[in-house]
Design a protein around this motif. Sequence first.
Motif, PDB file in Angstrom:
ATOM      1  N   GLY A  63      66.967 -60.035  41.593  1.00 52.32           N
ATOM      2  CA  GLY A  63      67.467 -58.662  41.584  1.00 52.32           C
ATOM      3  C   GLY A  63      66.393 -57.642  41.281  1.00 52.32           C
ATOM      4  O   GLY A  63      66.674 -56.472  41.076  1.00 52.32           O
ATOM      5  N   LEU A  64      65.133 -58.068  41.263  1.00 52.92           N
ATOM      6  CA  LEU A  64      64.005 -57.190  40.974  1.00 52.92           C
ATOM      7  C   LEU A  64      63.078 -57.138  42.175  1.00 52.92           C
ATOM      8  O   LEU A  64      62.993 -58.096  42.949  1.00 52.92           O
ATOM      9  N   LYS A  65      62.346 -56.027  42.321  1.00 49.41           N
ATOM     10  CA  LYS A  65      61.355 -55.922  43.378  1.00 49.41           C
ATOM     11  C   LYS A  65      60.139 -56.775  43.038  1.00 49.41           C
ATOM     12  O   LYS A  65      59.814 -56.963  41.882  1.00 49.41           O
ATOM     13  N   ALA A  66      59.456 -57.244  44.095  1.00 48.49           N
ATOM     14  CA  ALA A  66      58.320 -58.150  43.886  1.00 48.49           C
ATOM     15  C   ALA A  66      57.138 -57.460  43.243  1.00 48.49           C
ATOM     16  O   ALA A  66      56.237 -58.121  42.732  1.00 48.49           O
ATOM     17  N   ASN A  67      57.120 -56.119  43.235  1.00 50.32           N
ATOM     18  CA  ASN A  67      56.005 -55.410  42.598  1.00 50.32           C
ATOM     19  C   ASN A  67      56.403 -54.803  41.269  1.00 50.32           C
ATOM     20  O   ASN A  67      55.764 -53.888  40.762  1.00 50.32           O
ATOM     21  N   HIS A  68      57.517 -55.315  40.692  1.00 45.84           N
ATOM     22  CA  HIS A  68      57.979 -54.755  39.415  1.00 45.84           C
ATOM     23  C   HIS A  68      57.086 -55.223  38.281  1.00 45.84           C
ATOM     24  O   HIS A  68      56.298 -56.135  38.421  1.00 45.84           O
ATOM     25  N   ALA A  69      57.234 -54.591  37.100  1.00 42.43           N
ATOM     26  CA  ALA A  69      56.529 -55.025  35.879  1.00 42.43           C
ATOM     27  C   ALA A  69      57.561 -55.173  34.776  1.00 42.43           C
ATOM     28  O   ALA A  69      58.304 -54.245  34.483  1.00 42.43           O
ATOM     29  N   LEU A  70      57.634 -56.340  34.171  1.00 48.05           N
ATOM     30  CA  LEU A  70      58.605 -56.566  33.099  1.00 48.05           C
ATOM     31  C   LEU A  70      58.125 -55.947  31.802  1.00 48.05           C
ATOM     32  O   LEU A  70      57.008 -56.206  31.369  1.00 48.05           O
ATOM     33  N   ASN A  71      58.994 -55.148  31.165  1.00 47.45           N
ATOM     34  CA  ASN A  71      58.581 -54.488  29.924  1.00 47.45           C
ATOM     35  C   ASN A  71      58.412 -55.467  28.785  1.00 47.45           C
ATOM     36  O   ASN A  71      57.646 -55.226  27.851  1.00 47.45           O
ATOM     37  N   ASN A  72      59.136 -56.599  28.854  1.00 46.05           N
ATOM     38  CA  ASN A  72      59.071 -57.550  27.745  1.00 46.05           C
ATOM     39  C   ASN A  72      58.108 -58.698  28.006  1.00 46.05           C
ATOM     40  O   ASN A  72      58.157 -59.698  27.324  1.00 46.05           O
ATOM     41  N   SER A  73      57.250 -58.568  29.025  1.00 47.36           N
ATOM     42  CA  SER A  73      56.271 -59.624  29.276  1.00 47.36           C
ATOM     43  C   SER A  73      55.293 -59.703  28.114  1.00 47.36           C
ATOM     44  O   SER A  73      54.728 -58.695  27.701  1.00 47.36           O
ATOM     45  N   PRO A  74      55.065 -60.888  27.517  1.00 47.51           N
ATOM     46  CA  PRO A  74      54.204 -60.996  26.326  1.00 47.51           C
ATOM     47  C   PRO A  74      52.749 -60.703  26.618  1.00 47.51           C
ATOM     48  O   PRO A  74      52.028 -60.211  25.782  1.00 47.51           O
ATOM     49  N   ILE A  75      52.295 -60.999  27.829  1.00 49.15           N
ATOM     50  CA  ILE A  75      50.904 -60.787  28.186  1.00 49.15           C
ATOM     51  C   ILE A  75      50.858 -60.035  29.500  1.00 49.15           C
ATOM     52  O   ILE A  75      51.545 -60.382  30.451  1.00 49.15           O
ATOM     53  N   LYS A  76      50.067 -58.993  29.582  1.00 46.44           N
ATOM     54  CA  LYS A  76      49.919 -58.224  30.816  1.00 46.44           C
ATOM     55  C   LYS A  76      48.446 -58.191  31.201  1.00 46.44           C
ATOM     56  O   LYS A  76      47.612 -57.719  30.451  1.00 46.44           O
ATOM     57  N   ILE A  77      48.136 -58.724  32.376  1.00 44.14           N
ATOM     58  CA  ILE A  77      46.786 -58.624  32.913  1.00 44.14           C
ATOM     59  C   ILE A  77      46.769 -57.394  33.815  1.00 44.14           C
ATOM     60  O   ILE A  77      47.467 -57.354  34.821  1.00 44.14           O
ATOM     61  N   MET A  78      45.990 -56.380  33.467  1.00 47.01           N
ATOM     62  CA  MET A  78      46.080 -55.098  34.154  1.00 47.01           C
ATOM     63  C   MET A  78      44.947 -54.859  35.146  1.00 47.01           C
ATOM     64  O   MET A  78      44.839 -53.805  35.729  1.00 47.01           O
ATOM     65  N   GLY A  79      44.054 -55.860  35.330  1.00 44.57           N
ATOM     66  CA  GLY A  79      43.021 -55.709  36.339  1.00 44.57           C
ATOM     67  C   GLY A  79      41.926 -54.754  35.924  1.00 44.57           C
ATOM     68  O   GLY A  79      41.815 -54.338  34.778  1.00 44.57           O
ATOM     69  N   LYS A  80      41.086 -54.383  36.920  1.00 45.42           N
ATOM     70  CA  LYS A  80      39.976 -53.484  36.641  1.00 45.42           C
ATOM     71  C   LYS A  80      40.459 -52.047  36.501  1.00 45.42           C
ATOM     72  O   LYS A  80      41.364 -51.609  37.207  1.00 45.42           O
ATOM     73  N   LEU A  81      39.867 -51.337  35.621  1.00 46.35           N
ATOM     74  CA  LEU A  81      40.206 -49.937  35.424  1.00 46.35           C
ATOM     75  C   LEU A  81      39.532 -49.083  36.477  1.00 46.35           C
ATOM     76  O   LEU A  81      38.429 -49.374  36.929  1.00 46.35           O
ATOM     77  N   SER A  82      40.244 -47.995  36.877  1.00 42.82           N
ATOM     78  CA  SER A  82      39.590 -47.031  37.735  1.00 42.82           C
ATOM     79  C   SER A  82      38.485 -46.340  36.953  1.00 42.82           C
ATOM     80  O   SER A  82      38.566 -46.158  35.751  1.00 42.82           O
ATOM     81  N   GLY A  83      37.436 -45.937  37.660  1.00 41.73           N
ATOM     82  CA  GLY A  83      36.310 -45.303  36.993  1.00 41.73           C
ATOM     83  C   GLY A  83      35.471 -46.286  36.214  1.00 41.73           C
ATOM     84  O   GLY A  83      34.852 -45.930  35.226  1.00 41.73           O
ATOM     85  N   SER A  84      35.459 -47.562  36.647  1.00 42.12           N
ATOM     86  CA  SER A  84      34.710 -48.576  35.906  1.00 42.12           C
ATOM     87  C   SER A  84      33.204 -48.288  35.931  1.00 42.12           C
ATOM     88  O   SER A  84      32.487 -48.679  35.024  1.00 42.12           O
ATOM     89  N   LYS A  85      32.733 -47.591  36.962  1.00 46.54           N
ATOM     90  CA  LYS A  85      31.310 -47.253  37.023  1.00 46.54           C
ATOM     91  C   LYS A  85      30.917 -46.331  35.884  1.00 46.54           C
ATOM     92  O   LYS A  85      29.882 -46.521  35.235  1.00 46.54           O
ATOM     93  N   SER A  86      31.748 -45.311  35.610  1.00 47.83           N
ATOM     94  CA  SER A  86      31.443 -44.403  34.507  1.00 47.83           C
ATOM     95  C   SER A  86      31.508 -45.119  33.167  1.00 47.83           C
ATOM     96  O   SER A  86      30.750 -44.828  32.244  1.00 47.83           O
ATOM     97  N   VAL A  87      32.434 -46.089  33.057  1.00 48.06           N
ATOM     98  CA  VAL A  87      32.515 -46.871  31.820  1.00 48.06           C
ATOM     99  C   VAL A  87      31.243 -47.666  31.613  1.00 48.06           C
ATOM    100  O   VAL A  87      30.705 -47.738  30.503  1.00 48.06           O
ATOM    101  N   ARG A  88      30.744 -48.281  32.694  1.00 45.56           N
ATOM    102  CA  ARG A  88      29.491 -49.041  32.585  1.00 45.56           C
ATOM    103  C   ARG A  88      28.326 -48.132  32.211  1.00 45.56           C
ATOM    104  O   ARG A  88      27.449 -48.522  31.437  1.00 45.56           O
ATOM    105  N   ASN A  89      28.321 -46.919  32.780  1.00 42.42           N
ATOM    106  CA  ASN A  89      27.244 -45.975  32.440  1.00 42.42           C
ATOM    107  C   ASN A  89      27.260 -45.628  30.956  1.00 42.42           C
ATOM    108  O   ASN A  89      26.214 -45.556  30.301  1.00 42.42           O
TER     109      ASN A  89
END
Length: 266
Positions: free
Chosen positions: A103-129
Amino acid sequence: MEINPNSHQPTGSTSPSSTLGNIQRPGEYLRQIRIAQKKELEEIASVLNMPVKTLTALEQDDYKSLPEATFIKGYYRAYAKYLNADASVIIQRFDEIYVNDTGLKANHALNNSPIKIMGKLSGSKSVRNRKWLKRIAILAAVLVLGWLAVMAVQNWTSSHKDDAEVEAPKAKSSDVEIIPMGTATSATSGDQLVLNFSRPTSVHIVDATGKVLATGRQASTLTLSGESPFQIRLDDATAVSLTLNQEQISLSPYTVNGKAEFRLSR
């Protein structure tokens, strides 16, 4: 031979087809390939660093027993890659049936998921700088302190007319820099990361406050505390076993060419 009563059983053939059938489910498809290749779940679980119960749930297409859809897709990709199966058709079929099952969409995010892998952040180049600027500032401060220390030693020896040679103690070299976490109270109130290494590899870990917890090559166990989410880079993810607050984290779905770079939160 294992039988899934909910699966579509082919007739007239004892080996799975090279593609998914019109009503075949992705987990059943992978199960048939595994059986045809005469592989055991325990063997695959050990190689992929996944619990046997997770692989069993995948083969049974029991999505309600698994975490959010993003995780399931990652598991399917890793499993399909191990069996030399086409992951793209498996993911496509998963997207088609996931809504009906949960009953959920395949791109949903569960609020009660214990661990969330969020991938690379936007602006990672500025973070590295910013990281490089911080490292340069630290190096400059170390050089200034070293110069002041040498001058102080020279002045002291000159004023006391001491003929003995004063040798500045050499700093012990270290392959990894571990940043102290402060008082015990702040450490216990944060989150704990534990990294175990099967062989030496380079790591870089920063917590939510921007504090660098560890950076450089490491070959022994690291126990770190800080505020999540953590930004983690592993140059050889296959050499690392990672836990967050005593919960094992599987790195294989997020490893590309042996490297992993992601954010991790509780």
